[in-house]
Design a protein around this motif. Structure first.
Motif, PDB file in Angstrom:
ATOM      1  N   GLY A  61     -24.540 -15.053  15.805  1.00 36.78           N
ATOM      2  CA  GLY A  61     -23.672 -14.955  16.971  1.00 36.78           C
ATOM      3  C   GLY A  61     -22.529 -13.984  16.788  1.00 36.78           C
ATOM      4  N   GLY A  62     -22.747 -12.956  15.958  1.00 39.17           N
ATOM      5  CA  GLY A  62     -21.708 -11.964  15.740  1.00 39.17           C
ATOM      6  C   GLY A  62     -20.829 -12.242  14.539  1.00 39.17           C
ATOM      7  N   ARG A  63     -21.077 -13.348  13.832  1.00 32.81           N
ATOM      8  CA  ARG A  63     -20.278 -13.638  12.640  1.00 32.81           C
ATOM      9  C   ARG A  63     -20.507 -12.591  11.548  1.00 32.81           C
ATOM     10  N   VAL A  64     -21.679 -11.993  11.515  1.00 33.91           N
ATOM     11  CA  VAL A  64     -21.981 -10.964  10.518  1.00 33.91           C
ATOM     12  C   VAL A  64     -22.369  -9.687  11.248  1.00 33.91           C
ATOM     13  N   LYS A  65     -21.531  -8.669  11.118  1.00 35.83           N
ATOM     14  CA  LYS A  65     -21.802  -7.367  11.749  1.00 35.83           C
ATOM     15  C   LYS A  65     -21.713  -6.242  10.726  1.00 35.83           C
ATOM     16  N   THR A  66     -20.587  -6.153  10.063  1.00 35.53           N
ATOM     17  CA  THR A  66     -20.298  -4.989   9.200  1.00 35.53           C
ATOM     18  C   THR A  66     -20.402  -5.313   7.712  1.00 35.53           C
ATOM     19  N   LEU A  67     -20.769  -6.528   7.369  1.00 33.07           N
ATOM     20  CA  LEU A  67     -20.870  -6.905   5.956  1.00 33.07           C
ATOM     21  C   LEU A  67     -22.210  -6.415   5.408  1.00 33.07           C
ATOM     22  N   HIS A  68     -22.240  -5.151   5.047  1.00 31.78           N
ATOM     23  CA  HIS A  68     -23.496  -4.520   4.632  1.00 31.78           C
ATOM     24  C   HIS A  68     -23.183  -3.428   3.597  1.00 31.78           C
ATOM     25  N   PRO A  69     -24.071  -3.260   2.590  1.00 35.88           N
ATOM     26  CA  PRO A  69     -23.819  -2.230   1.564  1.00 35.88           C
ATOM     27  C   PRO A  69     -23.686  -0.819   2.121  1.00 35.88           C
ATOM     28  N   LYS A  70     -24.403  -0.504   3.230  1.00 35.24           N
ATOM     29  CA  LYS A  70     -24.292   0.848   3.769  1.00 35.24           C
ATOM     30  C   LYS A  70     -22.905   1.092   4.358  1.00 35.24           C
ATOM     31  N   ILE A  71     -22.232   0.031   4.752  1.00 40.29           N
ATOM     32  CA  ILE A  71     -20.863   0.168   5.260  1.00 40.29           C
ATOM     33  C   ILE A  71     -19.872   0.177   4.100  1.00 40.29           C
ATOM     34  N   HIS A  72     -19.909  -0.842   3.281  1.00 37.79           N
ATOM     35  CA  HIS A  72     -18.902  -0.963   2.225  1.00 37.79           C
ATOM     36  C   HIS A  72     -19.140   0.028   1.095  1.00 37.79           C
ATOM     37  N   GLY A  73     -20.400   0.416   0.880  1.00 38.62           N
ATOM     38  CA  GLY A  73     -20.651   1.464  -0.106  1.00 38.62           C
ATOM     39  C   GLY A  73     -20.051   2.784   0.327  1.00 38.62           C
ATOM     40  N   GLY A  74     -20.181   3.098   1.636  1.00 43.37           N
ATOM     41  CA  GLY A  74     -19.622   4.344   2.147  1.00 43.37           C
ATOM     42  C   GLY A  74     -18.112   4.376   2.114  1.00 43.37           C
ATOM     43  N   ILE A  75     -17.497   3.193   2.188  1.00 42.08           N
ATOM     44  CA  ILE A  75     -16.028   3.118   2.141  1.00 42.08           C
ATOM     45  C   ILE A  75     -15.527   3.161   0.701  1.00 42.08           C
ATOM     46  N   LEU A  76     -16.189   2.427  -0.190  1.00 45.04           N
ATOM     47  CA  LEU A  76     -15.643   2.199  -1.533  1.00 45.04           C
ATOM     48  C   LEU A  76     -16.053   3.251  -2.567  1.00 45.04           C
ATOM     49  N   ALA A  77     -16.987   4.125  -2.223  1.00 45.88           N
ATOM     50  CA  ALA A  77     -17.425   5.134  -3.205  1.00 45.88           C
ATOM     51  C   ALA A  77     -16.273   6.045  -3.607  1.00 45.88           C
ATOM     52  N   ARG A  78     -16.175   6.278  -4.925  1.00 41.35           N
ATOM     53  CA  ARG A  78     -15.146   7.176  -5.453  1.00 41.35           C
ATOM     54  C   ARG A  78     -15.680   8.604  -5.411  1.00 41.35           C
ATOM     55  N   ARG A  79     -14.984   9.444  -4.668  1.00 42.61           N
ATOM     56  CA  ARG A  79     -15.461  10.806  -4.482  1.00 42.61           C
ATOM     57  C   ARG A  79     -15.404  11.642  -5.753  1.00 42.61           C
ATOM     58  N   ASP A  80     -14.628  11.223  -6.730  1.00 45.94           N
ATOM     59  CA  ASP A  80     -14.512  11.988  -7.971  1.00 45.94           C
ATOM     60  C   ASP A  80     -15.343  11.378  -9.101  1.00 45.94           C
ATOM     61  N   VAL A  81     -16.260  10.459  -8.750  1.00 39.76           N
ATOM     62  CA  VAL A  81     -17.165   9.868  -9.735  1.00 39.76           C
ATOM     63  C   VAL A  81     -18.590  10.252  -9.358  1.00 39.76           C
ATOM     64  N   PRO A  82     -19.188  11.229 -10.041  1.00 36.11           N
ATOM     65  CA  PRO A  82     -20.532  11.713  -9.679  1.00 36.11           C
ATOM     66  C   PRO A  82     -21.562  10.594  -9.576  1.00 36.11           C
ATOM     67  N   GLN A  83     -21.460   9.593 -10.441  1.00 34.37           N
ATOM     68  CA  GLN A  83     -22.437   8.504 -10.414  1.00 34.37           C
ATOM     69  C   GLN A  83     -22.385   7.759  -9.076  1.00 34.37           C
ATOM     70  N   ASP A  84     -21.162   7.574  -8.535  1.00 37.49           N
ATOM     71  CA  ASP A  84     -21.028   6.906  -7.240  1.00 37.49           C
ATOM     72  C   ASP A  84     -21.716   7.715  -6.148  1.00 37.49           C
ATOM     73  N   LEU A  85     -21.475   9.012  -6.145  1.00 33.68           N
ATOM     74  CA  LEU A  85     -22.037   9.867  -5.103  1.00 33.68           C
ATOM     75  C   LEU A  85     -23.555   9.949  -5.218  1.00 33.68           C
ATOM     76  N   ALA A  86     -24.053  10.018  -6.455  1.00 35.63           N
ATOM     77  CA  ALA A  86     -25.504  10.064  -6.653  1.00 35.63           C
ATOM     78  C   ALA A  86     -26.157   8.772  -6.186  1.00 35.63           C
TER      79      ALA A  86
END
Length: 512
Positions: A61-86
């Protein structure tokens, strides 16, 4: 690479202009969910639904919308860590550079007394705080906005810095986001606390800046004014009709004035003059002008440069009288246009209209070294019909009326506190003394010959009979006090001998 912005807001204020600028000026791709996406689509803006991007539909019923790795991974990835970007590349996850989120209106929902517990629980946002905290944690690379008021500043920042954000700006936004989620959680915790009399294990006090103040109590002290809660209450709702900005001392004195004037019903015209948080003249009368004039006559010297609070809207006659004295502030629940025009003659006096003068804060907090103290406000008092007459002499109806006035005023005077009153007006006030008999002598000296036939109120019991003897010798005819001293009989005997009626309230009103 095209930058992505995730927009998911409960409050849609300013949403469309922000999204238009992101798309049209800065080339952002928009991700959104639920009602936010519908608003953007209706405005003709290109937007990708979160569920389409993640491949996972909204559930529960809408309780879960944005709790997903494709969302939080895109937010939390460190741009200066090549392993994160890969890792993101392998998983088909895009970077998200901007997160715009504000939370379900929990506080506004529970303010409605008709709200059920189940309805309140559904307004506890889960995905929103997670998004805010994730973006705030990764502020080295991601910008987070949690309030519509931030949108203009953010866009101006982008325009100033060629479409980029500076680290310092992102960090300030992150700090604001953490404060936002902290306040949100505090309100939920307060709602879920079983009873208001049970003190929670953790007490947090958060505020939103109203304005910096020129200085504190003294020019060498820095100060600022903060409000609590999501919506303005108390002095934040007051309308400043004229005069300079309110100072630290103004606000402290105004709160003391509010604390006092709330004791008097609006059906009884009352005026109170405050100086350095203590009342110097309080009077009740059949009309507001007379009440003000009597309050001023009580101590005209101390009233100079004071603050006046009245419990009825200001009229022309009262406003005219007030222009004859230098005052710092005037506060009333209303002010007629004619009265406001008259007060313009004294353009420097601060005139405030605050319709809800009687609403106290939920708690009183005082800082001490290493911590703070919290107490419930001293609300209400014991009314005359519940008082106990402990002397053979009974008070007359007029004495009882003056005792009731003095008893309400003494509650707002710093301890040890004594108030002398007669004919609906205070005549002498002794506050902040280290000896109760000293406070009595101070109040009686201020009243002078007017003490003959007057009454006296004490915020605490008399530890000895000396105060009552001094009152009787000065002509006081009736005294009201809490009672409860081991030497109550000594005070009662002194009242008998001095021909003074004495009444016990059974309630103390210390004010430190």
């Amino acid at each position: 690479m095209t930058r992505k912005a995730l927009l998911s807001v409960s409050d849609k204020t300013g949403l469309v202009p922000l999204a238009e600028a992101l798309v049209q000026e800065f080339g952002y791709e928009l991700l959104s969910s639920g009602g936010t996406a519908q608003v953007l689509q209706k405005a003709g803006l290109p937007v990708t639904q979160v569920s389409d991007y993640t491949g996972s539909p909204e559930i529960l019923g809408g309780r879960v919308k944005t709790l997903h790795p494709k969302i939080h991974g895109g937010i939390l990835a460190r741009r200066d860590v090549p392993q994160d970007l890969a890792e993101l590349e392998n998983l088909g996850i895009d970077l998200i550079d901007l997160v715009v989120v504000n939370l379900y209106p929990f506080a506004e929902t529970v303010q409605n007394p008709a709200t059920t517990h189940a309805q309140a629980v559904e307004q506890i946002d889960i995905g929103g705080p997670a998004l805010l905290r994730a973006a705030a944690k990764n502020h080295a690379f991601v910008t987070v906005l949690c309030e519509p008021s931030q949108y203009p500043e953010y866009l101006n920042h982008l325009r100033t810095h060629q479409g980029q954000t500076q680290r310092e700006f992102r960090q300030a936004c992150a700090a604001q986001a953490f404060c936002h989620t902290s306040q949100y959680d505090q309100r939920i915790a307060a709602y879920l606390t079983p009873t208001p009399t049970r003190w929670p294990h953790h007490w947090a006090c958060q505020g939103t800046l109203v304005q910096p103040l020129r200085y504190g109590e003294n020019p060498h002290q820095q100060a600022a004014w903060y409000r609590t809660g999501d919506t303005p209450t108390g002095w934040c709702t007051a309308e400043l009709l004229q005069g300079k900005e309110l100072s630290f001392n103004n606000l402290v004195d105004l709160e003391a004035a509010r604390r006092l004037i709330r004791e008097f019903p609006t059906t009884q015209p009352t005026a109170a003059i405050i100086k350095h948080t203590n009342p110097c003249g309080v009077a009740c009368a059949d009309d507001l002008l007379t009440a003000y004039q009597k309050a001023l006559q009580a101590d005209p010297v101390s009233a100079f440069g004071g603050i006046v609070a009245v419990n009825q809207p200001l009229d022309e006659a009262t406003a005219t009288a007030m222009t004859e004295l230098f005052l710092e502030c005037i506060v009333a629940p209303g002010c007629s246009p004619a009265a406001a025009a008259i007060l313009q003659r004294k353009s420097k006096v601060r005139v405030l209209v605050m319709p809800e003068l009687g609403i106290p804060p939920e708690a009183e907090i005082r800082m001490i070294s290493g911590g703070f103290l919290v107490q419930t406000p001293d609300l209400g008092t014991v009314e005359p019909q519940q008082w106990q007459v402990v002397t053979a002499k009974q008070p007359t109806p007029s004495e009882l009326a003056d005792l009731w006035l003095a008893w309400r005023v003494v509650k707002a005077v710093k301890s040890n506190a004594i108030v002398v009153a007669k004919d609906g007006v205070t005549l002498g006030i002794g506050g902040g003394q280290t000896q109760r008999v000293g406070a009595v002598r101070l109040a009686l000296a201020q009243a002078g010959e007017r003490a003959q036939g007057a009454v006296l109120a004490s915020d605490g019991f008399f530890p000895f009979g000396d105060s009552v003897m001094a009152a009787g010798a000065a002509g006081i005819t009736a005294v009201v006090q809490p009672g409860g001293s081991l030497r109550d009989e000594e005070s009662i005997q002194a009242a008998h001998e001095g021909g003074v009626a004495m009444l016990f309230t059974g309630r103390r009103h210390f004010y430190h």
